[in-house]
Design an enzyme around this catalytic site. Structure first.
Site, PDB file in Angstrom:
ATOM      1  N   ASP A  20       0.842  -1.196   0.000  1.00  0.00           N
ATOM      2  CA  ASP A  20       0.000   0.000   0.000  1.00  0.00           C
ATOM      3  C   ASP A  20       0.876   1.244   0.000  1.00  0.00           C
ATOM      4  OD1 ASP A  20      -2.861   1.161   0.706  1.00  0.00           O
ATOM      5  OD2 ASP A  20      -1.443   2.175   2.035  1.00  0.00           O
ATOM      6  N   TYR A  48       4.363   9.436   2.103  1.00  0.00           N
ATOM      7  CA  TYR A  48       4.829   8.249   1.356  1.00  0.00           C
ATOM      8  C   TYR A  48       6.025   8.634   0.462  1.00  0.00           C
ATOM      9  CZ  TYR A  48       0.266   6.318   2.725  1.00  0.00           C
ATOM     10  OH  TYR A  48      -0.824   5.896   3.430  1.00  0.00           O
ATOM     11  N   HIS A 105      -7.785   9.433  -1.667  1.00  0.00           N
ATOM     12  CA  HIS A 105      -7.134   9.388  -0.343  1.00  0.00           C
ATOM     13  C   HIS A 105      -8.006   9.986   0.765  1.00  0.00           C
ATOM     14  CE1 HIS A 105      -2.829   9.348   1.520  1.00  0.00           C
ATOM     15  NE2 HIS A 105      -3.736   8.961   2.399  1.00  0.00           N
ATOM     16  N   GLN A 149     -10.642   2.533   2.942  1.00  0.00           N
ATOM     17  CA  GLN A 149      -9.512   2.342   3.864  1.00  0.00           C
ATOM     18  C   GLN A 149      -9.617   3.398   4.967  1.00  0.00           C
ATOM     19  OE1 GLN A 149      -4.912   3.239   3.524  1.00  0.00           O
ATOM     20  NE2 GLN A 149      -5.353   1.412   2.353  1.00  0.00           N
ATOM     21  N   THR A 194       5.886  -2.478   9.657  1.00  0.00           N
ATOM     22  CA  THR A 194       6.860  -2.621  10.729  1.00  0.00           C
ATOM     23  C   THR A 194       8.255  -2.528  10.126  1.00  0.00           C
ATOM     24  OG1 THR A 194       7.817  -4.065  12.432  1.00  0.00           O
ATOM     25  CG2 THR A 194       6.766  -5.184  10.579  1.00  0.00           C
TER      26      THR A 194
END
Ligand SMILES: NC(=O)c1ccc[n+]([C@@H]2O[C@H](COP(=O)([O-])OP(=O)(O)OC[C@H]3O[C@@H](n4cnc5c(N)ncnc54)[C@H](OP(=O)(O)O)[C@@H]3O)[C@@H](O)[C@H]2O)c1
Length: 275
Positions: free
Chosen positions: A44, A51, A107, A160, A236
């Site tokens: 994603d 990002y 978004h 999302q 992570t």
């Protein structure tokens, strides 16, 4: 391993995604390589400032040698002032080095500048052109989703959203609406309570359940999201935690565990920084 789900447009989506937000470029390579090794196939990203890694992600995925058909790549239209959805999608495809994305999301509802039906028509064109296999939204609240569902030809495949026990009670109407219309909810920030400097009640409950089930607290929260039919979008820096996230699908919570997590979340202090 997390089972794939079938979206309302017939496409298949892996049940857990590896997110790339808040990851500096130097860290992205090793992280994605480890995630691929661990077994993640759903990645994603987005065009937003948090990002800024579509080019790097595309290169790493392409160098991995894993066939495009086995990868699921999701990105988001983040910058409405500098691009239309179609321009943004084409730019993302170029950066990612692919000729389609599996999922393309709006978004934020504010990107639509008050015209959700008109903006969604542009998203439907992107799907029709084959540039995105599935189209969806992110951070849409009940009112936004209702407006969209009332006016769309192609319903959104995904919404999302922020999703953890801490906001479960307030998210329930949105979850119900999504379920009614077969819109898959993807949840991010599910593990945020564990990373919080001020531990919230849900952390203690997740820890107790983890001790009882001989698993990890993060697995308890991801299994909780799975039990709510929410697809996990997580991240992570640590390779061992990637294995732990993927193994969370084997963790079977009792109905009482789920009730206890819901109740602990309801006691959380209100979140200060929501998207
Ligand atoms: N659509 C949107 O607006 C939006 C917004 C935010 C995020 N997202 C997406 O969702 C993805 C996931 O991001 P997220 O931040 O929400 O991920 P998350 O999975 O909720 O949280 C990940 C963080 O939890 C930590 N963590 C995991 N287990 C832990 C434990 N047992 N104890 C302490 N800390 C633990 C990890 O630390 P370590 O790294 O040390 O393991 C990592 O920093 C993003 O990359 C992005 O793709 C989308």
């Amino acid at each position: 391993m997390w089972e794939s789900r079938t979206l309302n447009d017939g496409s298949s989506i892996p049940g857990i995604a590896f997110g790339t937000a808040y990851t500096c470029k130097e860290e992205l390579g090793p992280r994605i390589e480890n995630a691929l090794k661990a077994g993640f196939r759903h990645f994603d990203t987005a065009q937003g400032k948090a990002y800024d890694n579509e080019r790097e992600l595309g290169e790493i995925l392409s160098q991995s040698g894993i066939p495009r058909s086995e990868l699921f790549i999701s990105t988001k239209w983040s910058n409405p002032t500098s691009s239309t959805p179609l321009q943004a999608c084409r730019a993302s495809l170029k950066l990612l080095g692919v000729d389609y994305v599996d999922l393309f999301l709006i978004h934020q509802p504010r990107n639509c500048a008050g015209d959700i039906p008109g903006t969604w028509k542009l998203m439907e064109e992107i799907k029709q052109m084959g540039l995105a296999r599935s189209i969806g939204v992110s951070n849409f609240k009940v009112d936004d989703l209702e407006t969209l569902l009332e006016s769309c030809t192609v319903p959104p495949a995904v919404n999302q959203i922020y999703f953890s026990p801490n906001n479960y009670a307030s998210s329930k109407p949105l979850l119900d609406l999504a379920q009614q219309h077969d819109v898959q909810i993807e949840g991010y920030w599910t593990l945020r309570p564990l990373a919080d400097d001020n531990p919230q009640p849900v952390v203690r409950v997740a820890h107790d359940i983890a001790q009882k089930l001989k698993c990890q607290s993060e697995q308890v929260l991801l299994a909780w999201a799975g039990a709510k039919n929410v697809l996990a979008v997580t991240r992570t820096a640590r390779a061992e935690r990637m294995q732990s996230y993927l193994g969370a699908s084997e963790v079977k919570l009792d109905p009482d565990d789920i009730t206890d997590l819901d109740a602990a979340g309801a006691k959380a202090s209100p979140d200060s920084e929501l998207p």
